[in-house]
Design an enzyme around this catalytic site. Sequence first.
Site, mmCIF file in Angstrom:
data_model
loop_
_atom_site.group_PDB
_atom_site.id
_atom_site.type_symbol
_atom_site.label_atom_id
_atom_site.label_comp_id
_atom_site.label_asym_id
_atom_site.label_seq_id
_atom_site.Cartn_x
_atom_site.Cartn_y
_atom_site.Cartn_z
ATOM 1 N N ARG A 163 0.851 -1.188 0.000
ATOM 2 C CA ARG A 163 0.000 0.000 0.000
ATOM 3 C C ARG A 163 0.886 1.237 0.000
ATOM 4 N NH1 ARG A 163 -2.922 -3.072 -1.614
ATOM 5 N NH2 ARG A 163 -4.957 -3.808 -0.825
ATOM 6 N N GLU A 164 0.730 2.074 -1.015
ATOM 7 C CA GLU A 164 1.474 3.324 -1.087
ATOM 8 C C GLU A 164 0.735 4.392 -0.279
ATOM 9 O OE1 GLU A 164 1.584 4.021 -5.251
ATOM 10 O OE2 GLU A 164 3.163 2.553 -5.629
ATOM 11 N N ARG A 172 -3.449 27.778 -8.492
ATOM 12 C CA ARG A 172 -2.995 26.454 -8.089
ATOM 13 C C ARG A 172 -2.243 25.841 -9.255
ATOM 14 N NH1 ARG A 172 -2.564 26.126 -2.774
ATOM 15 N NH2 ARG A 172 -4.543 26.467 -1.663
ATOM 16 N N LEU A 207 -1.206 24.994 5.978
ATOM 17 C CA LEU A 207 -0.687 23.774 6.572
ATOM 18 C C LEU A 207 -0.315 23.968 8.038
ATOM 19 C CD1 LEU A 207 1.752 22.631 3.740
ATOM 20 C CD2 LEU A 207 -0.608 21.879 4.121
ATOM 21 N N GLU A 219 -3.514 31.828 9.536
ATOM 22 C CA GLU A 219 -3.805 31.796 8.103
ATOM 23 C C GLU A 219 -4.860 32.826 7.720
ATOM 24 O OE1 GLU A 219 -2.237 30.318 5.780
ATOM 25 O OE2 GLU A 219 -0.922 29.101 7.039
ATOM 26 N N GLU A 238 -3.848 35.651 4.940
ATOM 27 C CA GLU A 238 -4.460 35.609 3.613
ATOM 28 C C GLU A 238 -5.553 36.658 3.410
ATOM 29 O OE1 GLU A 238 -5.607 31.630 2.582
ATOM 30 O OE2 GLU A 238 -3.529 30.957 2.490
ATOM 31 N N PRO A 279 -8.561 9.240 1.866
ATOM 32 C CA PRO A 279 -7.988 8.209 2.735
ATOM 33 C C PRO A 279 -7.555 6.943 2.022
ATOM 34 C CG PRO A 279 -10.372 8.329 3.001
ATOM 35 C CD PRO A 279 -9.980 9.500 2.150
ATOM 36 N N GLY A 280 -7.838 6.839 0.716
ATOM 37 C CA GLY A 280 -7.380 5.684 -0.028
ATOM 38 C C GLY A 280 -5.877 5.672 -0.257
ATOM 39 N N GLU A 321 -3.595 12.794 4.689
ATOM 40 C CA GLU A 321 -3.905 14.219 4.718
ATOM 41 C C GLU A 321 -5.313 14.453 5.267
ATOM 42 O OE1 GLU A 321 -3.937 18.170 1.828
ATOM 43 O OE2 GLU A 321 -3.797 16.178 0.944
ATOM 44 N N GLU A 328 0.591 33.803 -2.820
ATOM 45 C CA GLU A 328 -0.270 34.625 -1.980
ATOM 46 C C GLU A 328 -0.193 36.104 -2.349
ATOM 47 O OE1 GLU A 328 0.362 33.874 2.124
ATOM 48 O OE2 GLU A 328 -0.360 31.808 2.019
#
Length: 218
Positions: free
Chosen positions: A44-45, A71, A85, A100, A104, A122-123, A127, A149
Amino acid sequence: MTAADPVPGSHTFRTVDSRVVYSGAILALRVDRVEMPDGRIAEREVVEHHGAVAVAAVDDDGRVVLIRQYRHPLGARLLELPAGLIDIAGEDPLQAAQRELAEETGLAAREWSVLVDVALSPGFTDEALRVYLARGLTETERPAPEHEEADLELVRMPVAEAVRAALSGSIVNATAVAGLLALSAAGAADLPLRPADAPWPGQPDALLRRQAARRAAD
């Protein structure tokens, strides 16, 4: 099902071994070998990623504060919630969200609560992010922006209009979609929200621990 068959939902997915393929500033890739219910071992990666926070900041006129940000992976500007983050070891998620929002948007808020927690994919990745609801907005000092930003555009939009934008495909950022729909649902049903300091058991920390260990070894 025979007597030897496992009861569904009872198997312990034991990690037999694990190796790190890549470790960078915001993510690491490891490959785990995991024991499956039939006794076989499967690879599993897993992408380790920093936890993140986002803010649905709603002003006194009922408008949510959005940002339009470039992005690079998509090569497009997206409408999003202010977010960032948690890449500092030990940083409190609420403090990260307050930071944040100021960085921003140049805004602070008097009232904070937890809107929704999301495991983004979640696969293949750990994160996860926490979306806060912020009210009682006031202007505050905004640090000089850097990188993408420096190109942020602030957009204030009525909540109902923002939800329509998410449902129509105009807002596609997963954090924004989850936060806006949660905001709409909570408001429509007058649902209670968790306090801003509510426990977050799903907050990822594997990458932070890995980076701390690497610095200690250098």
